[in-house]
Design a protein around this motif. Structure first.
Motif: not given
Length: 262
Positions: A202-221
């Motif tokens: 789950q940790f790896d899934r969250v960081i992958t998703q969070a950085f997949s569109q790094r210009r977006k806010t966390l809520a959007n990413a």
């Protein structure tokens, strides 16, 4: 033997600069009792000097055509043990000895460096340390801190798994053929983080998703993974970007989410 032609499909760039080789060996500081494994030895630039300082050396080499040259570079030593295999598919636990963890070394092909690092870190229980030559840009990502341009998924994933140290830069001229980029030597020492990771997947899934569109806010990413209220519950502002968070912040957030399953 005629000169070996480097193969693009294996990402081969053979190290040949004696000063760089000596500096790498000094950084590794191999001891006779060490259990050393070299990944991608190629023509043996590091293999021969490593072999001279240790009681034996296991190497993993995918290219069967370089193996005769490798044996020759090491004077056909019976201390050299060669496994012809794809480093990404090897179970490294087979090399460990009772009470001794592995010391891994390698001039890694840049095209497989990141998946190989993760493959090795999954086997970190048998690894003492790793010294690798990688593309400088990758090493900069590995050691980057929150807020720095190079900071991203790789930085966070490694911070949760090991100590990472950028040792020194190596210019293209140290190789044949010369790559188009600078390289660097990095040291990794596997260790548990000083914070809890409830579910690694789950940790790896969250960081992958969070950085997949790094210009977006966390809520959007993280849309579809974690809503703004959950992000706030983890003590994080949903309006900031992933690049501002430490690994422990991601771990706190991941712990509030349902299990990622297996």
């Amino acid at each position: 033997m005629s000169e070996h032609q480097a193969k693009k499909r294996f990402g081969q760039n053979f190290l040949h600069d004696p000063q760089v080789i000596e500096r790498i060996i000094r950084s590794i500081n191999p001891q006779p009792e060490d259990v050393l494994v070299e990944i991608g030895p190629g023509l043996g630039a590091l293999t021969a000097p490593l072999l001279a300082k240790t009681g034996g050396l296991q190497v993993v080499e995918i290219d069967r055509d370089v193996i005769p040259r490798l044996r020759e570079a090491c004077a056909h030593s019976d201390k050299l043990h060669i496994l012809q295999a794809d480093a990404l598919r090897v179970d490294y636990a087979q090399f460990a000895q009772p009470g001794k963890r592995l010391r891994l070394v390698g001039n890694l092909p840049y095209n497989i460096s990141t998946p190989l690092l993760f493959h090795l870190l999954e086997q970190s229980a048998v690894i003492h340390d790793m010294h690798f030559m990688l593309q400088k840009e990758v090493v900069e990502r590995m050691v980057a801190l929150p807020g720095e341009d190079a900071y991203g998924r790789l930085s966070v994933a490694l911070a949760a798994r090991c100590e990472v140290a950028y040792l020194f830069k190596v210019g293209p001229g140290a190789f044949k053929p010369a790559p188009k980029v600078d390289s660097a030597i990095v040291r990794l020492i596997p260790r548990a983080p000083d914070f809890e990771i409830a579910d690694q997947r789950q940790f790896d899934r969250v960081i992958t998703q969070a950085f997949s569109q790094r210009r977006k806010t966390l809520a959007n990413a993280l849309r579809g993974v974690a809503d703004a209220d959950t992000i706030r519950a983890a003590g994080i502002d949903p309006g900031i970007r992933a690049e501002r968070l430490h690994a422990r912040d991601f771990a706190r957030l991941a712990a509030l989410l349902p299990s990622a399953g297996h």
